[in-house]
Write an enzyme that holds these catalytic residues in place. Structure first.
Site, PDB file in Angstrom:
ATOM      1  NE  ARG A   1      79.166 -28.856  75.457  1.00  0.00           N
ATOM      2  CZ  ARG A   1      78.004 -29.407  75.114  1.00  0.00           C
ATOM      3  NH1 ARG A   1      77.720 -29.630  73.843  1.00  0.00           N
ATOM      4  NH2 ARG A   1      77.138 -29.755  76.052  1.00  0.00           N
TER       5      ARG A   1
ATOM      6  CE  LYS B   1      74.975 -26.389  77.372  1.00  0.00           C
ATOM      7  NZ  LYS B   1      73.912 -26.324  76.362  1.00  0.00           N
TER       8      LYS B   1
ATOM      9  CD  GLU C   1      73.121 -24.813  67.820  1.00  0.00           C
ATOM     10  OE1 GLU C   1      72.438 -24.750  68.857  1.00  0.00           O
ATOM     11  OE2 GLU C   1      74.358 -24.823  67.840  1.00  0.00           O
TER      12      GLU C   1
END
Length: 316
Positions: A129, A231, A267
């Site tokens: 990721r 992220k 989210e």
């Protein structure tokens, strides 16, 4: 050595003896520009002082023993990384991470098993990721093998900071950031990969309990075409105002809606969302604004294996 204790599709739980990892990973350069040291865990520290901390842990940084630092080479590859004593790092005032937010983070947990071994879950997924996020942010990244090696060596060197199994876990924070100098909006000339760890209490003391969240109608966590699916460090600064307001009004967290229709669930501040009704589990579809959580992926796989009628990935 590593022992794969449990596995399912593209997943693994690594359990290792910390003593082996320490001997294997703490072969550090005697001298370099980083000032790396040949280190042994807990040297010069009292175990008693650490033991007293477990009952007062919070979700705040604790100065542990070692961090891991590695810099990129001119060709974009990473090499010569290693452990150093916990402390500040040198960064240019004109660094891309400070001026333009060119940086990403990862989050992992290390647990101490009852038999004393250390458990890490799906570390390679975090490494993958980070590489995907780095590509989106015009950054080179360590290989998955380098990422796993760095995480395991950092955790091993800070073993004494891992709480007992019933007291919490070790929060592992890898960072990848653009260092300077830059002035125009351009990718950084060099990049720093860093890992620090800190002990943290269990999120849910006394077991899992419901939390109360508030739906946010004005502030959005991410937009299509942005970086909501990685992220990026800037993702979190933009929602601090909504989260602070929610907590001031007695809520635990914020549930964000999509930025186009202001209707579909996406989210909460730092986690994916699942909705359970009878024997069906639903979660918002990954569409470029939602982080592909490793826990999310694991829940989907486990739900299928546990006989749920179906797990639907839909707009909620």
């Amino acid at each position: 050595m590593f022992n794969v204790q449990l596995s399912f599709t593209n997943a693994s739980i690594f359990q290792f003896s910390s003593s082996f990892m320490v001997q294997h990973h703490l072969q550090l350069a005697a001298a370099s520009s980083y000032g790396w040291l040949r280190a042994t865990p807990s040297d010069g520290h009292s175990e008693t002082s650490v033991d007293k901390r477990w009952d007062s842990l919070a979700f705040n940084p604790v100065k542990t023993d070692y961090i891991y630092v590695m810099k990129s080479c001119k060709d974009g590859s990473f090499s010569n990384g290693g452990l150093r004593h916990y402390g500040n790092i040198e960064i240019s005032p004109s660094a891309a991470v400070l001026n333009y937010g060119q940086g990403i983070i990862e989050n992992l947990k290390a647990y101490k098993n009852k038999n004393g071994s250390i458990i890490l879950f799906r570390v390679e997924e975090n490494g993958l990721r980070m590489r995907v996020g780095a590509d989106r942010m015009c950054m080179p990244a360590p290989t998955i093998e380098q990422f796993v090696e760095a995480v395991t060596s950092t955790v091993s060197a800070n073993e004494r900071w891992i709480p007992p199994s019933n007291k919490g876990f070790l929060h592992v924070r890898p960072l990848l950031m653009g260092n300077g100098p830059v002035l125009s909006l351009t990718p950084a000339p060099e990049f720093i990969f860093l890992i620090y760890v800190t002990p943290v209490r269990n999120y849910f003391e006394g077991g899992l309990k419901p939390i109360n969240v508030v739906v946010e109608n004005d502030i959005h966590r991410a937009t299509l075409g942005g970086v909501g699916n990685i992220k990026a460090i800037g993702n979190y600064a933009g929602i601090m105002k909504a989260q602070a307001k929610a907590k001031a009004n007695g809520f635990s967290d914020v549930l964000y809606l999509d930025s186009i229709h202001n209707r579909y669930l996406e989210e909460v501040s730092t986690a994916n969302v699942f909705v359970v009704k009878d024997n069906t589990i639903s979660t918002p579809v990954l569409g470029g604004t939602i982080l592909p959580g490793i826990t999310r992926k694991s829940i989907i796989e486990i739900a299928h294996s546990q006989g749920f009628k179906g797990i639907s990935v839909v707009y909620i």
